[in-house]
Enzyme design. Structure first.
Site, PDB file in Angstrom:
ATOM      1  N   ASP A  58       1.166  -1.119  -0.139  1.00 42.31           N
ATOM      2  CA  ASP A  58      -0.100  -0.124   0.187  1.00 42.31           C
ATOM      3  C   ASP A  58       0.950   1.283  -0.218  1.00 42.31           C
ATOM      4  O   ASP A  58       0.518   2.283   0.779  1.00 42.31           O
ATOM      5  CB  ASP A  58      -0.905   0.201   1.267  1.00 42.31           C
ATOM      6  CG  ASP A  58      -2.199   1.059   0.827  1.00 42.31           C
ATOM      7  OD1 ASP A  58      -2.214   1.605  -0.185  1.00 42.31           O
ATOM      8  OD2 ASP A  58      -2.966   1.230   1.817  1.00 42.31           O
TER       9      ASP A  58
ATOM     10  N   PRO B 226      -4.019  10.686   3.977  1.00 45.88           N
ATOM     11  CA  PRO B 226      -3.671   9.310   4.520  1.00 45.88           C
ATOM     12  C   PRO B 226      -2.866   8.527   3.494  1.00 45.88           C
ATOM     13  O   PRO B 226      -2.779   8.450   2.272  1.00 45.88           O
ATOM     14  CB  PRO B 226      -5.001   8.497   4.351  1.00 45.88           C
ATOM     15  CG  PRO B 226      -5.864   9.275   3.566  1.00 45.88           C
ATOM     16  CD  PRO B 226      -5.272  10.785   3.414  1.00 45.88           C
TER      17      PRO B 226
HETATM   18  C1  NCD Z   1      -4.404   5.836  -0.315  1.00 49.68           C
HETATM   19  C2  NCD Z   1      -3.623   6.621  -1.318  1.00 49.68           C
HETATM   20  O1  NCD Z   1      -3.013   7.759  -0.854  1.00 49.68           O
HETATM   21  O2  NCD Z   1      -3.705   6.619  -2.725  1.00 49.68           O
HETATM   22  N1  NCD Z   1      -4.008   6.052   1.017  1.00 49.68           N
HETATM   23  C3  NCD Z   1      -3.832   5.193   2.021  1.00 49.68           C
HETATM   24  O3  NCD Z   1      -3.754   5.582   2.983  1.00 49.68           O
HETATM   25  N2  NCD Z   1      -3.990   3.756   1.936  1.00 49.68           N
HETATM   26  C4  NCD Z   1      -5.819   6.103  -0.576  1.00 49.68           C
HETATM   27  C5  NCD Z   1      -6.851   5.592   0.588  1.00 49.68           C
HETATM   28  O4  NCD Z   1      -6.645   4.070   0.531  1.00 49.68           O
HETATM   29  O5  NCD Z   1      -7.263   6.378   1.197  1.00 49.68           O
HETATM   30 ZN    ZN Z   2      -4.213   1.532  -1.180  1.00 53.23          ZN
HETATM   31 ZN    ZN Z   3      -7.249   1.457   0.484  1.00 53.63          ZN
END
Ligand code: NCD
Ligand code: ZN
Ligand code: ZN
Length: 385
Positions: free
Chosen positions: A265, A283
């Site tokens: 992620d 985020p």
């Molecule tokens: C993701 C992003 O930055 O694309 N961020 C995250 O915290 N996983 C978008 C999201 O899932 O909110």
């Molecule tokens: Zn993600």
């Molecule tokens: Zn996500």
């Protein structure tokens, strides 16, 4: 080329099912080139680029463009994830078949980018995707339970006055999507499992014979909501950092195979988007260049996984989930190999300025982590090290 791998561990090239590369749209925070360099440095030979770009990757011309740029860069295979809907609010199902048939051969689809969170969209997408690829239960949270939420709904958030995001927001959607997958006879892959209850639901779904797989992020294995005390925006992420007992459950599930794999992620953001007050910060955290080290710290050192297990959760299982036939498996003699050579005994201190990523939002700044990547090899060519 001669790689001195003496004392090292040889792994099949790592595969990341969940990377945010910001091209097209936010090339100031990550491009396919810088994201590929970060991936190669982290030991990866394939990454899956999430669909929440600008424009959203909801058609074959965008997914093919991402794939082609990745091939031109040539450091890792950049497999685009396709969005399941088109239209600003996800009014209509996307042409998943066209994306699957294009040059990119899209294998993973998600609601990412539109965030429609609509159960009927999920139901129809599951029915449609069956046979085409794997649908991600992405943004596995119920928006009616997370409105305004910025942190895990626990004692820390309560004490700091931060709006809380309950475990039930994730767990209810995991349960919903597993049941919809059951009824559609389709496959579902749960993105970033973050709670103890999600682990229990995965166990339950498997026992019912539902075709569900799941990933966990390195940060949910290592960090928890005690990090919020500093109000540092770098710790804001979706889903939020949970509590000690969630970490324990996630680690055990990964060791046991209830959670199949680790996915980063990796979510690059500009410094000005992360330096502000906690609830204003975007985020997301970087992950590609630290994932292997965090897995060694949280899983290998405590004896939960051996190196064979690391190969399983960071390469073989993710490759199997999406059906990559040229990744995550043993190499025959003479075959161009995808490999990662690791020094298991090295220690390094994370310096954000030294990262290959274009962004700096690592939560591990100044932390000492075990294991370094000595070399990454993509089809016989050294891409890092
Ligand atoms: C993701 C992003 O930055 O694309 N961020 C995250 O915290 N996983 C978008 C999201 O899932 O909110
Ligand atoms: Zn993600
Ligand atoms: Zn996500």
């Amino acid at each position: 080329t001669v790689i001195d791998g003496k004392g090292g561990v040889l792994l099949p090239g790592l595969v990341d099912l969940h990377t945010h590369v910001r091209e097209p749209g936010r090339e100031d925070t990550e491009t396919i080139a810088t994201g590929s360099a970060a991936a190669a440095r982290g030991g990866y030979t394939a990454i899956f680029a999430m669909a929440n770009t600008s424009p959203v990757a909801d058609n074959a011309s965008i997914t093919d463009l991402v794939w082609r740029i990745g091939q031109e860069v040539g450091l890792v295979d950049v497999h685009p994830v396709g969005a399941v809907t088109v239209g600003l609010r996800g009014e209509q199902l996307a042409e998943m078949g066209m994306m699957a048939d294009g040059a990119a051969k899209v294998k993973l689809f998600s609601d990412d980018g539109k965030c429609v969170h609509d159960p009927m969209v999920m139901k129809r997408a599951l029915e449609y995707s069956s046979g085409l690829g794997v649908l991600i239960s992405q943004h596995s949270e119920d928006p009616r339970l997370t409105a305004g939420a910025v942190a895990h709904d626990g004692p820390t958030a309560a004490r700091l006055g931060l709006a809380g995001w309950p475990r039930a927001a994730e767990e209810s959607i995991v349960a919903r999507d597993a049941l919809l997958a059951r009824d559609a006879g389709a496959r579902i892959h749960v993105a970033h499992a973050s709670t103890e209850g999600t682990v229990e639901l995965l166990r339950w779904a498997r026992a019912q014979g539902i075709d569900v797989t799941a990933e966990v992020t390195p940060h949910h294995l290592l960090l928890d909501d005690s990090r919020l005390e500093t109000y540092d925006g770098v710790n804001r992420v979706n889903p939020p950092l949970r509590e000690e007992r969630d970490k324990v459950a996630l680690r055990a599930a990964l060791a046991e195979g209830v959670i199949d794999c680790v996915a980063t992620d990796h979510a690059p953001h500009a410094s000005q988007e992360k330096c502000c007050e906690f609830s204003q910060a975007k985020p997301g955290m970087l992950g590609l260049e630290t994932a292997l080290s965090v897995v060694v710290e949280t899983m290998v050192r405590p004896g939960l996984l051996d190196w064979r297990g690391v190969a399983r959760v960071m390469s073989e299982r993710p490759a199997q989930i999406v059906g990559l036939d040229d990744q995550g498996r043993p190499i025959e003699v003479g075959e161009p190999a995808n490999l990662t050579v690791v020094d298991p005994d090295a220690e390094w201190v994370v310096d954000p300025a030294a990262l290959a990523s274009k962004s700096r939002n690592t939560p591990y700044e100044a932390m000492s982590l075990p294991a370094t990547v000595l070399a990454t090899v993509l089809r016989g060519t050294v891409t890092a090290g």
